[in-house]
Every structure is written in C-alpha cells, then in structure tokens.
Design an enzyme around this catalytic site. Structure first.
Site, PDB file in Angstrom:
ATOM      1  N   HIS A   1      13.231   1.859   3.535  1.00  0.00           N
ATOM      2  CA  HIS A   1      12.555   0.577   3.766  1.00  0.00           C
ATOM      3  C   HIS A   1      13.673  -0.432   4.066  1.00  0.00           C
ATOM      4  CE1 HIS A   1       9.634  -2.485   3.833  1.00  0.00           C
ATOM      5  NE2 HIS A   1       9.011  -2.290   2.681  1.00  0.00           N
TER       6      HIS A   1
ATOM      7  N   ARG B   1       2.873  -7.686   2.060  1.00  0.00           N
ATOM      8  CA  ARG B   1       4.070  -8.484   2.375  1.00  0.00           C
ATOM      9  C   ARG B   1       4.685  -8.127   3.718  1.00  0.00           C
ATOM     10  NH1 ARG B   1       3.082  -8.290  -2.859  1.00  0.00           N
ATOM     11  NH2 ARG B   1       2.457  -6.206  -2.204  1.00  0.00           N
TER      12      ARG B   1
ATOM     13  N   ARG C   1       5.037   1.485   9.891  1.00  0.00           N
ATOM     14  CA  ARG C   1       5.038   1.988   8.506  1.00  0.00           C
ATOM     15  C   ARG C   1       4.256   3.290   8.506  1.00  0.00           C
ATOM     16  NH1 ARG C   1       3.865  -1.084   2.941  1.00  0.00           N
ATOM     17  NH2 ARG C   1       5.981  -1.747   3.479  1.00  0.00           N
TER      18      ARG C   1
ATOM     19  N   LYS D   1      -8.927  10.597  14.027  1.00  0.00           N
ATOM     20  CA  LYS D   1      -9.526  11.668  14.856  1.00  0.00           C
ATOM     21  C   LYS D   1      -8.485  12.724  15.192  1.00  0.00           C
ATOM     22  CE  LYS D   1     -12.087   8.003  17.166  1.00  0.00           C
ATOM     23  NZ  LYS D   1     -12.134   7.271  18.439  1.00  0.00           N
TER      24      LYS D   1
HETATM   25  N1   CP Z   1       7.472  -4.761  -0.546  1.00  0.00           N
HETATM   26  C1   CP Z   1       6.548  -4.184   0.252  1.00  0.00           C
HETATM   27  O1   CP Z   1       6.867  -3.325   1.107  1.00  0.00           O
HETATM   28  O2   CP Z   1       5.279  -4.633   0.054  1.00  0.00           O
HETATM   29  P1   CP Z   1       4.024  -4.241   0.946  1.00  0.00           P
HETATM   30  O3   CP Z   1       3.742  -2.771   0.700  1.00  0.00           O
HETATM   31  O4   CP Z   1       2.913  -5.123   0.495  1.00  0.00           O
HETATM   32  O5   CP Z   1       4.406  -4.452   2.384  1.00  0.00           O
END
Ligand code: CP
Length: 281
Positions: A117, A39, A89, A67
């Site tokens: 998040h 997502r 991320r 590496k």
């Molecule tokens: N909600 C969410 O972060 O989903 P993904 O890990 O698929 O990005």
C-alpha cells in the site's frame, strides 16, 4: 520519495489557499477499486478534482468482474475509453503490476492484497516528518502494532520508514507476526512502547481470516492506561476496530495533540495530489 513528500507538504501548507494550476485539466482518472475503501478512494477523487481533473469510479461489486472479466481486461477497457491513469486496489498481490505491464497509461497501486500500500506509506511518512518537524526520520524508533500478517500497510511502511532512517519494530502475537520482514519483531508491547516515539496501530483484518484471542486488547491494544504513559505519536491507517486495537477514548482526536489519525487522512489528499501531478499532470 523525498521529492513527492516535499510537494505534498507544499500542498498541505497551501491548504485552502492553494490556487490550482490545474495540471489534470481535461484528464479523466479511473479509480478501479475491487476491494472496499473509504479513505484511499475518496482522497484520490478529491486529489484529482483539486488538480482540475475528473474521475470515473469502477467498483468491484458493480463491475463486470462479477461476470468473470479479468482485472487486466477491465483495465484495458478503461484505457480504451481514454482514461489518463488508473488507480487500482485489488486482492491479487501482483494485480497493479500486471495491469501496468499491459496498459500504456500510469497505474497507481492503491493497495494490493496483503503485500503493498505504497501511497499509504508515503502519507504516513509525510505525517510523521511534519509531526517531528524534520525532513527524515533518522533517530526515530517506530512501532507497528497488531495484525502484521495481513497488513499491506505494515509491509510498505517497513520499506518507507526504514528508507527515511527510522528503526521499526513490528509488534503482535506470534501467530500474526510474519518472519519474512527485514526488521525487529516483538510480542511485548509494553516493553516496546516504552522505547518508541510513534506507535502505528493496525486493524485486525477479520475479513482476511485473522484470528485473535479474547485477551488481544490486553496484550496488544492501545488502551487508556497504556496511552496515559505514552508521550509519542499515535497513528492508525483506518478503518478502526474501536475497543480492540485502540480504545475508543484514545482514538478520539481530542484525546491528545499526539493523535495523528485524522492528520494521516488529510496528508492522504496532499500526497495523492503530488503523485497524480508527478505521474499524469
Ligand atoms: N487506509 C486505508 O487504506 O483505508 P481505506 O481502506 O478506507 O482506503
């Protein structure tokens, strides 16, 4: 927060009629994803393209991190190639912050460790305010249920939902309920479900070593029978462990107008458009 939500709401209302002014024209955004995603990564890509920009994707599994290259070095190299922003991320809790302190382009946290998040919390807040038809969440009581201990979604949502005026109760088995979050907690899902207007189910994160008993679904799953007695909104950030934290039939969008799970995904594109436009456009 409110300004970004209003702008995202505008993008949602415009839908297919959105006529892009292309604020990202000529700009390339790097999606640096050291953990898997469906997502978040796709919605940042779609948001970038809808704003007239382009993306480059760098995934942990195929990058030179394998590496031994550090996260910051990876980001510095992307900046040297001329990207206008980095969406990251990563597993380290301070990864996005560290990158932001070393590069000169905007850095957007797309999920760091079990800590944060923020764009998910923003899209969840947008989804809920649109569901309730309000500008804020004052007077709403929202349960976040499941593997709270490993959930960056829970941590960011406690901050975001509370800021908008909601009361938040975290629900889960004691071993998955941390005590360092500033809100009410409970291990009695049925008692909390009777009081809340929305229920955000969380995935049990087995990849982060979460352990649950065989009775987890009975105690903390949004089962058919619990759902039958619940009139509030049902959310899940995804991905879903169907049959564990939420029954198959409850997860299906056609189960109810109160099922917001795919609305959250749609809100994700609009929210990320608002963020990218604000920071980079
Ligand atoms: N909600 C969410 O972060 O989903 P993904 O890990 O698929 O990005």
């Amino acid at each position: 927060m409110i300004g970004l939500m209003q702008r995202a709401s505008h993008f949602l209302d415009a839908g297919d009629r959105y006529e892009p002014s292309e604020p990202l024209a000529g700009k390339i955004i790097a999606n640096l994803f050291m953990e898997n995603s469906t997502r978040t990564r796709c919605s940042f890509t779609i948001a970038t393209k809808r704003l007239g920009g382009d993306c480059v994707d760098l995934l942990g599994s195929t990058s030179s991190a394998s590496k031994g290259e550090t996260l910051v070095d990876t980001a510095l190299n992307l900046e040297a190639m001329g990207v206008s922003g980095i969406v990251v991320r990563c597993t380290p809790e301070n990864g996005a912050k560290e990158i932001a302190s070393r590069v000169g382009v905007p850095v957007i946290n797309a999920g760091s460790g079990a800590t944060a998040h923020p764009t998910q919390a923003l899209l969840d807040a947008l989804t809920l305010t649109r569901y309730f038809g309000t500008d804020n969440l004052s007077g709403q009581h929202i349960a976040i249920v499941g593997d709270i201990a490993h959930s960056r979604v829970a941590r960011s949502n406690v901050i975001g939902l509370t800021k908008l005026g909601a009361k938040v109760t975290l629900v889960g088995p004691p071993e998955l309920l941390p005590d360092d979050l500033d809100c009410e907690t409970s291990s009695d899902f049925d008692a909390v479900l009777a009081e809340v207007s929305a229920c955000m189910m969380l995935r049990v994160q087995f990849e982060r070593d979460a352990k649950v008993g065989e009775d987890y679904r009975d105690g903390f799953g949004l089962t058919d029978s619990r759902f039958a007695n619940f009139g509030g909104a049902v959310m899940h950030p995804g991905p879903i462990n169907r049959g564990l934290e939420i029954d198959d039939s409850v997860a299906n969008i056609e189960s109810s107008a109160h099922n917001l799970i795919l609305s959250q995904v749609t809100s994700g594109v609009a929210t990320r458009m608002a963020i990218l436009e604000h920071l980079i456009g």
